[in-house]
Motif scaffolding. Sequence first.
Motif, PDB file in Angstrom:
ATOM      1  N   LEU A  49       0.825  -1.209   0.000  1.00  0.00           N
ATOM      2  CA  LEU A  49       0.000   0.000   0.000  1.00  0.00           C
ATOM      3  C   LEU A  49       0.859   1.259   0.000  1.00  0.00           C
ATOM      4  CD1 LEU A  49      -2.864  -1.023   2.478  1.00  0.00           C
ATOM      5  CD2 LEU A  49      -2.884  -1.019  -0.023  1.00  0.00           C
ATOM      6  N   ARG A  50       2.016   1.212   0.634  1.00  0.00           N
ATOM      7  CA  ARG A  50       2.909   2.367   0.596  1.00  0.00           C
ATOM      8  C   ARG A  50       3.431   2.627  -0.814  1.00  0.00           C
ATOM      9  NH1 ARG A  50       4.396   0.868   5.998  1.00  0.00           N
ATOM     10  NH2 ARG A  50       5.875  -0.678   5.231  1.00  0.00           N
ATOM     11  N   ARG A  51       3.577   1.567  -1.591  1.00  0.00           N
ATOM     12  CA  ARG A  51       4.049   1.735  -2.974  1.00  0.00           C
ATOM     13  C   ARG A  51       2.938   2.192  -3.916  1.00  0.00           C
ATOM     14  NH1 ARG A  51       6.513  -3.391  -1.886  1.00  0.00           N
ATOM     15  NH2 ARG A  51       4.843  -4.372  -3.092  1.00  0.00           N
ATOM     16  N   ASP A  52       1.698   1.968  -3.538  1.00  0.00           N
ATOM     17  CA  ASP A  52       0.565   2.245  -4.418  1.00  0.00           C
ATOM     18  C   ASP A  52       0.211   3.732  -4.361  1.00  0.00           C
ATOM     19  OD1 ASP A  52      -1.929   2.391  -5.733  1.00  0.00           O
ATOM     20  OD2 ASP A  52      -2.420   0.336  -5.149  1.00  0.00           O
ATOM     21  N   PRO A  53       0.244   4.451  -5.486  1.00  0.00           N
ATOM     22  CA  PRO A  53      -0.061   5.885  -5.464  1.00  0.00           C
ATOM     23  C   PRO A  53      -1.509   6.204  -5.118  1.00  0.00           C
ATOM     24  CG  PRO A  53       0.157   5.102  -7.733  1.00  0.00           C
ATOM     25  CD  PRO A  53       0.588   3.969  -6.842  1.00  0.00           C
ATOM     26  N   GLN A  54      -2.381   5.207  -5.112  1.00  0.00           N
ATOM     27  CA  GLN A  54      -3.779   5.459  -4.769  1.00  0.00           C
ATOM     28  C   GLN A  54      -4.011   5.525  -3.258  1.00  0.00           C
ATOM     29  OE1 GLN A  54      -6.552   3.259  -7.779  1.00  0.00           O
ATOM     30  NE2 GLN A  54      -4.772   1.927  -7.499  1.00  0.00           N
ATOM     31  N   TRP A  55      -2.999   5.123  -2.474  1.00  0.00           N
ATOM     32  CA  TRP A  55      -3.130   5.096  -1.014  1.00  0.00           C
ATOM     33  C   TRP A  55      -2.090   6.018  -0.379  1.00  0.00           C
ATOM     34  CZ3 TRP A  55      -6.891   2.258   1.526  1.00  0.00           C
ATOM     35  CH2 TRP A  55      -7.595   1.339   0.744  1.00  0.00           C
ATOM     36  N   ARG A  56      -2.451   6.567   0.769  1.00  0.00           N
ATOM     37  CA  ARG A  56      -1.515   7.331   1.581  1.00  0.00           C
ATOM     38  C   ARG A  56      -1.559   6.794   3.001  1.00  0.00           C
ATOM     39  NH1 ARG A  56      -3.549  13.411   0.001  1.00  0.00           N
ATOM     40  NH2 ARG A  56      -3.585  13.136  -2.269  1.00  0.00           N
ATOM     41  N   GLN A  57      -0.397   6.615   3.581  1.00  0.00           N
ATOM     42  CA  GLN A  57      -0.355   6.160   4.966  1.00  0.00           C
ATOM     43  C   GLN A  57      -0.656   7.339   5.880  1.00  0.00           C
ATOM     44  OE1 GLN A  57       3.076   3.914   6.059  1.00  0.00           O
ATOM     45  NE2 GLN A  57       2.261   3.399   8.067  1.00  0.00           N
ATOM     46  N   ILE A  58      -1.575   7.119   6.829  1.00  0.00           N
ATOM     47  CA  ILE A  58      -2.010   8.210   7.703  1.00  0.00           C
ATOM     48  C   ILE A  58      -1.710   7.942   9.172  1.00  0.00           C
ATOM     49  CG2 ILE A  58      -3.824   8.940   6.113  1.00  0.00           C
ATOM     50  CD1 ILE A  58      -5.818   7.419   7.916  1.00  0.00           C
ATOM     51  N   SER A  59      -1.339   6.705   9.513  1.00  0.00           N
ATOM     52  CA  SER A  59      -1.044   6.408  10.912  1.00  0.00           C
ATOM     53  C   SER A  59      -0.157   5.187  11.010  1.00  0.00           C
ATOM     54  CB  SER A  59      -2.336   6.166  11.708  1.00  0.00           C
ATOM     55  OG  SER A  59      -3.009   5.003  11.246  1.00  0.00           O
ATOM     56  N   ALA A  60       0.505   5.039  12.150  1.00  0.00           N
ATOM     57  CA  ALA A  60       1.339   3.869  12.422  1.00  0.00           C
ATOM     58  C   ALA A  60       1.534   3.780  13.929  1.00  0.00           C
ATOM     59  CB  ALA A  60       2.678   3.956  11.711  1.00  0.00           C
ATOM     60  N   ALA A  61       0.796   2.884  14.570  1.00  0.00           N
ATOM     61  CA  ALA A  61       0.953   2.638  16.001  1.00  0.00           C
ATOM     62  C   ALA A  61       1.783   1.373  16.149  1.00  0.00           C
ATOM     63  CB  ALA A  61      -0.405   2.487  16.676  1.00  0.00           C
ATOM     64  N   LEU A  62       3.088   1.541  16.278  1.00  0.00           N
ATOM     65  CA  LEU A  62       4.002   0.407  16.292  1.00  0.00           C
ATOM     66  C   LEU A  62       4.474   0.043  17.685  1.00  0.00           C
ATOM     67  CD1 LEU A  62       6.140   1.388  13.178  1.00  0.00           C
ATOM     68  CD2 LEU A  62       4.050   0.017  13.276  1.00  0.00           C
ATOM     69  N   HIS A  63       3.955   0.724  18.702  1.00  0.00           N
ATOM     70  CA  HIS A  63       4.352   0.432  20.077  1.00  0.00           C
ATOM     71  C   HIS A  63       3.232   0.919  20.998  1.00  0.00           C
ATOM     72  CE1 HIS A  63       5.223   4.737  20.320  1.00  0.00           C
ATOM     73  NE2 HIS A  63       5.956   4.588  19.217  1.00  0.00           N
ATOM     74  N   GLY A  64       3.374   0.684  22.297  1.00  0.00           N
ATOM     75  CA  GLY A  64       2.371   1.110  23.260  1.00  0.00           C
ATOM     76  C   GLY A  64       2.247   2.623  23.325  1.00  0.00           C
ATOM     77  N   THR A  65       1.067   3.117  23.693  1.00  0.00           N
ATOM     78  CA  THR A  65       0.825   4.549  23.776  1.00  0.00           C
ATOM     79  C   THR A  65       0.600   4.972  25.219  1.00  0.00           C
ATOM     80  OG1 THR A  65      -1.536   4.161  23.396  1.00  0.00           O
ATOM     81  CG2 THR A  65      -0.178   4.627  21.464  1.00  0.00           C
ATOM     82  N   ASN A  66       0.697   6.265  25.457  1.00  0.00           N
ATOM     83  CA  ASN A  66       0.485   6.826  26.791  1.00  0.00           C
ATOM     84  C   ASN A  66      -0.987   6.688  27.165  1.00  0.00           C
ATOM     85  OD1 ASN A  66       0.102   8.612  29.031  1.00  0.00           O
ATOM     86  ND2 ASN A  66       2.024   9.626  28.469  1.00  0.00           N
TER      87      ASN A  66
END
Length: 386
Positions: free
Chosen positions: A332-349
């Motif tokens: 999806l990152r390679r596809d020009p029709q999509w844009r990445q809008i978030s990435a929760a890769l670890h715990g949050t506060n």
Amino acid sequence: MKRISIRHRSPAAESYRAARIKALFNATDDQATRFELDADLDVEDDRWRIGVVVGPSGSGKSSIGARIWDDTAIYSGDGWPDDAPIVDAIAPDSPVDEVTAALSQAGLGDVPAWLRPYTVLSTGQKFRADMARILAERPPRVVVDEFTSVVDRQIARVGAGAFAKAWRRGTGQAVLLTCHYDVLDWLQPDWVYDTATGTFTRGSVQHRRPRINVEVRLGGWSLWPLFKPHHYLDVGPMIAARVYAGFIDGEPVTHLGVSTRGLYFKRAGKSITAVEARAARLVVMPEWQGAGLGTRFLNHVAGLQYAGKGVLPDRAMTTLFHTSHPHLCAALRRDPQWRQISAALHGTNKAKSRASIKGAPRGLAEAGYGGHFRPIQGFRYYGPPT
């Protein structure tokens, strides 16, 4: 031009049964003990990536494969540990993302299968795991005997196409030995030697990958029990969502749930209320994994929402999609029709959640923090590039 000459000799059988068979069928010792084959293969350059030796059993394919290069090029399915999952056994010194990418490229996209030892996999899964191992370890030269011979022909064709596509992305040369002609169009090899006719042909243009026609239907969740075992999460149907299912020759092969969500934001000082689609539960059946159906199906469904032909008729919407699958995220990152809008890769506060729980009415204080306890990445579909 490489000349391969094969001269096999075996001792003549002298038993009673052998003598009786010779008498019954007028067979000679020379027929039984001698095998000769001369093959001229134009393979002594590095401009090709995939070659195929095809022909009936006993026609000399394995002997040719053993003589194209030395014995170290022949792939052996041995060496799989009995006490480690395949995700640990494949290329143990490589980054895990490269291993999972190889598994996905080989068509083994079922995450639970990644966590199982090779010995407990099905025959089809073992074939794809072997192909993933070759893709991840990327030997400069490899010969694969009995290619696709032990799997269902549907898995064989799609698996062959998936392997060929992934192999061509890197370097190295692969020679595949098979008795099945049906994989040639899916492999689109650079050259083919047919042991049945003794002919050598070069040029992938002679083989074109078959077109896959998918019928898309919109309905409810009646098919989810069929697809659920192949989803990487143990989840149920989406609330207030409809399902897009893809069918090939009447058989369900792809699945995607779509619901809607409200959007509230300010622009130029004005409060704006909008709506967008939310897609989840994307599944491709194992026998079709690796054919590229997943992302194309997702794009097609998201395109329907964008054109106002989706779950809300005449309402054009963007589509939000979340996934933890590393290979799908990369696609999806390679596809020009999509844009990445978030990435929760670890715990949050969780300070805000703790404050909410503390201020909750009596009886509700035991409510949890919510959210995903796994890395997850979000993407939004913005339509075809202008």
